[in-house]
Design a protein around this motif. Sequence first.
Motif, PDB file in Angstrom:
ATOM      1  N   PHE A   1       0.817  -1.218   0.000  1.00 46.16           N
ATOM      2  CA  PHE A   1       0.000   0.000   0.000  1.00 46.16           C
ATOM      3  C   PHE A   1       0.848   1.265   0.000  1.00 46.16           C
ATOM      4  CE2 PHE A   1      -2.363   3.238   2.551  1.00 46.16           C
ATOM      5  CZ  PHE A   1      -3.339   3.530   1.604  1.00 46.16           C
ATOM      6  N   ASP A   2       1.931   1.274   0.802  1.00 44.79           N
ATOM      7  CA  ASP A   2       2.736   2.497   0.877  1.00 44.79           C
ATOM      8  C   ASP A   2       3.511   2.757  -0.403  1.00 44.79           C
ATOM      9  OD1 ASP A   2       4.397   0.331   1.231  1.00 44.79           O
ATOM     10  OD2 ASP A   2       5.668   1.284   2.742  1.00 44.79           O
ATOM     11  N   LYS A   3       3.606   1.753  -1.273  1.00 41.64           N
ATOM     12  CA  LYS A   3       4.327   1.915  -2.537  1.00 41.64           C
ATOM     13  C   LYS A   3       3.400   2.248  -3.711  1.00 41.64           C
ATOM     14  CE  LYS A   3       8.138  -1.213  -1.362  1.00 41.64           C
ATOM     15  NZ  LYS A   3       8.879  -2.448  -1.731  1.00 41.64           N
ATOM     16  N   VAL A   4       2.223   1.600  -3.754  1.00 40.31           N
ATOM     17  CA  VAL A   4       1.369   1.748  -4.941  1.00 40.31           C
ATOM     18  C   VAL A   4       0.105   2.559  -4.658  1.00 40.31           C
ATOM     19  CG1 VAL A   4       2.241  -0.418  -5.900  1.00 40.31           C
ATOM     20  CG2 VAL A   4       0.130  -0.437  -4.540  1.00 40.31           C
ATOM     21  N   GLY A   5      -0.207   2.822  -3.375  1.00 40.72           N
ATOM     22  CA  GLY A   5      -1.366   3.644  -3.054  1.00 40.72           C
ATOM     23  C   GLY A   5      -2.689   2.912  -3.180  1.00 40.72           C
ATOM     24  N   GLU A   6      -3.761   3.679  -2.953  1.00 37.59           N
ATOM     25  CA  GLU A   6      -5.109   3.102  -2.934  1.00 37.59           C
ATOM     26  C   GLU A   6      -5.482   2.469  -4.267  1.00 37.59           C
ATOM     27  OE1 GLU A   6      -9.758   4.665  -2.680  1.00 37.59           O
ATOM     28  OE2 GLU A   6      -8.139   5.919  -1.862  1.00 37.59           O
ATOM     29  N   ASN A   7      -5.300   3.187  -5.375  1.00 36.25           N
ATOM     30  CA  ASN A   7      -5.687   2.640  -6.679  1.00 36.25           C
ATOM     31  C   ASN A   7      -4.849   1.426  -7.048  1.00 36.25           C
ATOM     32  OD1 ASN A   7      -7.707   4.539  -7.118  1.00 36.25           O
ATOM     33  ND2 ASN A   7      -6.313   6.005  -8.102  1.00 36.25           N
ATOM     34  N   GLY A   8      -3.560   1.473  -6.695  1.00 37.43           N
ATOM     35  CA  GLY A   8      -2.694   0.345  -6.996  1.00 37.43           C
ATOM     36  C   GLY A   8      -3.113  -0.915  -6.263  1.00 37.43           C
ATOM     37  N   VAL A   9      -3.470  -0.768  -4.975  1.00 40.52           N
ATOM     38  CA  VAL A   9      -3.934  -1.927  -4.207  1.00 40.52           C
ATOM     39  C   VAL A   9      -5.249  -2.446  -4.770  1.00 40.52           C
ATOM     40  CG1 VAL A   9      -4.853  -2.642  -1.960  1.00 40.52           C
ATOM     41  CG2 VAL A   9      -2.740  -1.310  -2.083  1.00 40.52           C
TER      42      VAL A   9
END
Length: 497
Positions: free
Chosen positions: A209-217
């Motif tokens: 999550f801290d790398k890809v953010g909400e949309n990434g997750v």
Amino acid sequence: MAKIKKQPRPKAEAPKGFRDYFGTEVTQRKEMLDAIADVYHHYGFEALESSAVETVEALGKFLPDVDRPNEGVFAWQEADEEAKGDWMALRYDLTAPLARVYAQFRNDLPTPYRRYAMGPVWRNEKPGPGRFRQFYQCDADTIGAPSVAADAEICSMLSDTLETVGIPRGDYLVRVNNRKVLNGVLESMGLSEDAGADRDAVLRTIDKFDKVGENGVRELLTKGRLDASGAYIDGVGLSADQAEPVIAFLTSKAADAAGTLANLRAAIGGSAIGAEGVNELETIAELVGVQGYGPDRIDIDPSVVRGLGYYTGPVFEAELTFEILDEKGRARQFGSVSGGGRYDDLVKRFTGQSVPATGVSIGVDRLLAALRMKGRVGGTSRGPVVVTVMDRDRMGDYQSMVAELRNAGIRAEVYLGNPKNFGNQLKYADKRNSPVAVIQGGDEAERGVVQIKDLFLGAKIAESASLEEWKAQPAQSEVSRGDMVSEVRRILAGSES
């Protein structure tokens, strides 16, 4: 007769992923560790120094790859018959050794057992910029305390530690989450502890999550996504509705703790374990609050997800919030320097019984780098006073001088190189960053005096003085032999002001 091939000389370089630390760096680290130890000791924790080597069996599942015990750690197999081929390894962290120590000596130790430990750990991983295979950790743990009061205490102690070493309030935040809340979210999705691969895949995705953010997750939980390199990463395969509870959990941070806790209660649905986790977070917020630690120092934050697969309850992370410039000149926050949480299943591997435990680990090198950036440490440490040697036959006199300085509490040494060239002695003192040189030739000895040279002042004069001023050498004075210590002490006091 064949010519014997000469053995090539070894390369004078540290192994890949390792580095050497010199005087100032070692001194700065020691001073910081001493300050941290004072805080831990003030909180009632006792020091422990455990073995640097553990059996791979003792390190257990917390290795990066348990199927290959020589991967991820520096390991070797014992050859003697008594050891029966046991795998041994340099410790990977300071927590797994603590579990072994407590299990081995639990009948002799108080319960709860509160210990802190500091020292190097070794990881057989690919090195990179600022990433080494040997580095220092600084841990504090409480074993045998089931109450989340122990977790709250760790958080308040971590806050005090950061401020004590020189990270001012407002430049850091201790953020707190709880694994049980996540378990409640997964349970509400139908992914219980025995869900196996699907549950593990969701956990791995949340950890990004801290790398890809909400949309990434969201993409990784469902259909997948393109990463920065353009490669396509397959998703877990959940539907958008199935993924929504995880997103709600990760984005439930509100303007205050009450709002965050309310959002978390909504995210867990009817899960009992989730409700237990939210209640624990509420208790931690209350306990740190009554001690004066507001949300500007310790805050409930569900976005703390790194390591949630390891911990069993509350987790916490200390993040430095001030900005730095990266290698491309872009502004970014410094980031995390410490992490920890509750791990109630670690000692159970040895005893068969669940033993509550919670603790925190500080990344020493990262914290020291942050202190340098804040200007709290840095520069070059002051070297010793150097007693020069004008006559090698009078070494006893010079040793007497240096002993007198040391007995007065002044760091000092006699020049032990070749004394033939006096200029080289001053160059040596300059390279050592020495503040003062003591000089006594035969003439001075007969008159009972010494020459005291203020090297710091001399360097300043040399930068801007005229030739005549430089020749006058106002930075050098002559005093009686009996006044040597007092004159050196006067100069040292002036250089510190």
